[in-house]
Design an enzyme around this catalytic site. Sequence first.
Site, PDB file in Angstrom:
ATOM      1  N   ASP A  57      17.992  65.798 -50.136  1.00  0.00           N
ATOM      2  CA  ASP A  57      17.767  64.490 -49.506  1.00  0.00           C
ATOM      3  C   ASP A  57      17.480  64.664 -48.013  1.00  0.00           C
ATOM      4  O   ASP A  57      17.213  63.693 -47.304  1.00  0.00           O
ATOM      5  CB  ASP A  57      18.915  63.505 -49.790  1.00  0.00           C
ATOM      6  CG  ASP A  57      20.259  63.977 -49.262  1.00  0.00           C
ATOM      7  OD1 ASP A  57      20.353  65.116 -48.751  1.00  0.00           O
ATOM      8  OD2 ASP A  57      21.237  63.197 -49.372  1.00  0.00           O
ATOM      9  N   SER A  58      17.475  65.931 -47.548  1.00  0.00           N
ATOM     10  CA  SER A  58      16.950  66.226 -46.207  1.00  0.00           C
ATOM     11  C   SER A  58      15.491  65.790 -46.120  1.00  0.00           C
ATOM     12  O   SER A  58      14.928  65.647 -45.029  1.00  0.00           O
ATOM     13  CB  SER A  58      17.068  67.726 -45.899  1.00  0.00           C
ATOM     14  OG  SER A  58      16.561  68.496 -46.970  1.00  0.00           O
ATOM     15  N   ASP A  96      18.688  66.199 -55.363  1.00  0.00           N
ATOM     16  CA  ASP A  96      19.834  65.676 -54.612  1.00  0.00           C
ATOM     17  C   ASP A  96      20.017  64.188 -54.903  1.00  0.00           C
ATOM     18  O   ASP A  96      19.083  63.401 -54.701  1.00  0.00           O
ATOM     19  CB  ASP A  96      19.529  65.841 -53.113  1.00  0.00           C
ATOM     20  CG  ASP A  96      20.645  66.494 -52.363  1.00  0.00           C
ATOM     21  OD1 ASP A  96      21.748  66.627 -52.922  1.00  0.00           O
ATOM     22  OD2 ASP A  96      20.403  66.887 -51.208  1.00  0.00           O
ATOM     23  N   LYS A 126      22.514  67.493 -57.619  1.00  0.00           N
ATOM     24  CA  LYS A 126      23.541  67.890 -56.649  1.00  0.00           C
ATOM     25  C   LYS A 126      24.132  66.624 -56.059  1.00  0.00           C
ATOM     26  O   LYS A 126      23.395  65.651 -55.827  1.00  0.00           O
ATOM     27  CB  LYS A 126      22.927  68.758 -55.534  1.00  0.00           C
ATOM     28  CG  LYS A 126      23.918  69.085 -54.417  1.00  0.00           C
ATOM     29  CD  LYS A 126      23.427  70.184 -53.497  1.00  0.00           C
ATOM     30  CE  LYS A 126      22.541  69.719 -52.372  1.00  0.00           C
ATOM     31  NZ  LYS A 126      23.138  68.732 -51.462  1.00  0.00           N
ATOM     32  N   GLU A 128      27.427  65.204 -53.213  1.00  0.00           N
ATOM     33  CA  GLU A 128      28.362  65.607 -52.159  1.00  0.00           C
ATOM     34  C   GLU A 128      29.770  65.088 -52.444  1.00  0.00           C
ATOM     35  O   GLU A 128      29.926  63.997 -52.993  1.00  0.00           O
ATOM     36  CB  GLU A 128      27.875  65.061 -50.809  1.00  0.00           C
ATOM     37  CG  GLU A 128      26.528  65.633 -50.399  1.00  0.00           C
ATOM     38  CD  GLU A 128      26.042  65.103 -49.054  1.00  0.00           C
ATOM     39  OE1 GLU A 128      26.789  64.395 -48.353  1.00  0.00           O
ATOM     40  OE2 GLU A 128      24.888  65.421 -48.701  1.00  0.00           O
ATOM     41  N   GLU A 195      28.577  74.024 -46.866  1.00  0.00           N
ATOM     42  CA  GLU A 195      27.786  73.836 -45.635  1.00  0.00           C
ATOM     43  C   GLU A 195      28.701  73.854 -44.405  1.00  0.00           C
ATOM     44  O   GLU A 195      29.728  73.154 -44.370  1.00  0.00           O
ATOM     45  CB  GLU A 195      27.010  72.505 -45.721  1.00  0.00           C
ATOM     46  CG  GLU A 195      26.130  72.260 -44.500  1.00  0.00           C
ATOM     47  CD  GLU A 195      25.032  71.227 -44.696  1.00  0.00           C
ATOM     48  OE1 GLU A 195      24.869  70.702 -45.815  1.00  0.00           O
ATOM     49  OE2 GLU A 195      24.321  70.955 -43.698  1.00  0.00           O
TER      50      GLU A 195
HETATM   51  O1  KIV Z   1      19.407  68.008 -48.457  1.00  0.00           O
HETATM   52  C1  KIV Z   1      19.435  69.236 -48.286  1.00  0.00           C
HETATM   53  O2  KIV Z   1      18.449  69.881 -47.899  1.00  0.00           O
HETATM   54  C2  KIV Z   1      20.693  69.930 -48.565  1.00  0.00           C
HETATM   55  C3  KIV Z   1      20.776  71.378 -48.174  1.00  0.00           C
HETATM   56  C4  KIV Z   1      20.785  71.515 -46.728  1.00  0.00           C
HETATM   57  C5  KIV Z   1      21.905  72.051 -48.838  1.00  0.00           C
HETATM   58  O3  KIV Z   1      21.600  69.350 -49.060  1.00  0.00           O
END
Ligand code: KIV
Length: 296
Positions: A57-58, A96, A126, A128, A195
Amino acid sequence: MSHYSNGTKPIERKKINVHTLRGRKRKQIPITMITAYDYTAARLVDQAGVDMVLVGDSLAQVVLGMDDTVSITVDEMLHHCRAVARGITGAFTVGDMPFMSYNVTKQDAIRNAGRFLKEGRMNAVKLEGGAEMAETIEAITNVGIPVVGHIGFTPQSISQLGGYRIQGKSADSAYALLQDALALEAAGCIAIVLELVPAPIAQAISDALTIPTIGIGASAGCDGQVLVFHDVLGLTIEGHRTPRFVRKYANLGETVVTAVSQYVTDVKARAYPAAEHTYPIEPDELEQFLAMTNDA
Ligand code: KIV
């Protein structure tokens, strides 16, 4: 085939799966993971041989220009997941789950996780959070969806954490991180992203688990590493601060600016397109055409 396609089929690789990842941990072979957000990047990183590709989600920040990852939606993520999935043959793909797509009810979490596999064509999701997410992870896992956990610094909680901060710096918080990791493993996670965690704590967590840890700013004590595509390639905007844990393997930001400036210069000077970039017409057709325009 469109003018814009690469015109070649993706290079076929043997597909990485959950067993491969566990095997890597057992044999202590480091796992490689990188983010990708589109088809072209997915093809390139898959060709480079990474084990796992994360549609992180970056995306919200590095592709969509948002301030943080909080506002991105499931639909926005899925749009990019589908593009990435089309470019991958070998890597294990992870999508994510955005903030609030798994935090309200387990039913919501299962439904949204399912969309990442059915619509986004990802191999896993994924999400959090620590022990407080264990029941949700178990519920998602129970319907057959592999889940990667993410603890330590969790960007979706940036407001609560008060910025980009190393997590697990005190004995108590490090112990809590270890308990979180054990709870996520017991809940069925296939791997856990760590992280911004101090090296000895990342090492202790990795040693305590049978599933792999994937570190970002968490040292080589983890079983694998993940970085953001744009950071690895130096594809960053002027003024962007690169975190200490990043190693830049290229300076593509500078390369892009230099190349596009040259294009601008060439077009303005009529140095581009040159003769070799143009298409011919048979001389007699041209002659007839010119005669027609003269007659008109
Ligand atoms: O969103 C993302 O890119 C991440 C990584 C930095 C692990 O969660």
